[in-house]
Design an enzyme around this catalytic site. Sequence first.
Site, PDB file in Angstrom:
ATOM      1  N   TYR A 122       0.881  -1.149  -0.159  1.00  0.00           N
ATOM      2  CA  TYR A 122       0.024   0.098  -0.010  1.00  0.00           C
ATOM      3  C   TYR A 122       0.736   1.307  -0.054  1.00  0.00           C
ATOM      4  O   TYR A 122       1.927   1.318   0.549  1.00  0.00           O
ATOM      5  CB  TYR A 122      -0.841  -0.051   1.221  1.00  0.00           C
ATOM      6  CG  TYR A 122      -1.784   1.048   1.442  1.00  0.00           C
ATOM      7  CD1 TYR A 122      -3.194   1.245   0.917  1.00  0.00           C
ATOM      8  CD2 TYR A 122      -1.113   2.479   2.026  1.00  0.00           C
ATOM      9  CE1 TYR A 122      -3.504   2.722   0.906  1.00  0.00           C
ATOM     10  CE2 TYR A 122      -1.808   3.629   2.063  1.00  0.00           C
ATOM     11  CZ  TYR A 122      -3.226   3.557   1.542  1.00  0.00           C
ATOM     12  OH  TYR A 122      -4.025   4.951   1.808  1.00  0.00           O
ATOM     13  N   GLU A 210      -3.113   7.624  -4.113  1.00  0.00           N
ATOM     14  CA  GLU A 210      -3.217   6.573  -3.335  1.00  0.00           C
ATOM     15  C   GLU A 210      -2.954   5.451  -4.378  1.00  0.00           C
ATOM     16  O   GLU A 210      -3.544   5.347  -5.565  1.00  0.00           O
ATOM     17  CB  GLU A 210      -4.456   6.302  -2.647  1.00  0.00           C
ATOM     18  CG  GLU A 210      -4.520   5.111  -1.761  1.00  0.00           C
ATOM     19  CD  GLU A 210      -6.027   4.858  -1.005  1.00  0.00           C
ATOM     20  OE1 GLU A 210      -5.904   4.593   0.024  1.00  0.00           O
ATOM     21  OE2 GLU A 210      -6.829   5.024  -1.894  1.00  0.00           O
TER      22      GLU A 210
END
Length: 237
Positions: A122, A210
């Site tokens: 992530y 993101e």
Amino acid sequence: MNIHEYQAKSIFRESGVQVQEGVHCTTVEQAVSAYESLGSDIVAVKSQIHAGGRGKGNLFNLDSGELVMQGGVKVASSKEEVEKFASNILGHRLVTKQTGPTGKVVSNLYIESGCNIAHEYYLALLVDREEDSLLIMGSTEGGVDIEEVAETSPDAIHKVWFDPSKGLDDRSASSLATSLGLSGNSHDSLVNMLGKLSSIFIDKDCSMIEINPLVRNGEGAMVALDAKVSFDENAAF
């Protein structure tokens, strides 16, 4: 202001951030043609909406409200599967955790070449107003909701801060890559990517970038397999 994944990846590609080849589509016929043009046996058929959690969402028929298919992101290994998934996604309402019960109608698809995934991570770049700084967050727990990781395994989230007026230095980028357990080519690949992402963030007046998942492929390179980008609306002169 948000943009779709295919638009964000176009920015990534122009800036040298490694992404898979992909084609934006608005019809089933275009999706099938995209599969044939990409030359990849396996592709991802991705719904494009301004919300996260697409892979775990559900698609519903606009008229009857009946469930059409589970999951707004599907892996296809044939032209027939691409046609089936595209038909079940386009023109239907996708409901995810982030859309609420009303969901969003899918009008755009992104057909993307498959990737040899060794591990999922992530990564996010954010504005940290409390620190008057920009923040990069990374975790080895990719492909899942980061909120769950923060609650159950807070030690799995690693952070570095940098001043937008000075840009991201290699030492901070290297520190984050090391914290994620990367070494050799993978370490250097992420350091390179972080430099380019931080430049995008500053130059484009972003409020968030993101990537979930960011992946390490079979050759050790880091690839942005997802892209969610938001801009500060006050920057739209």
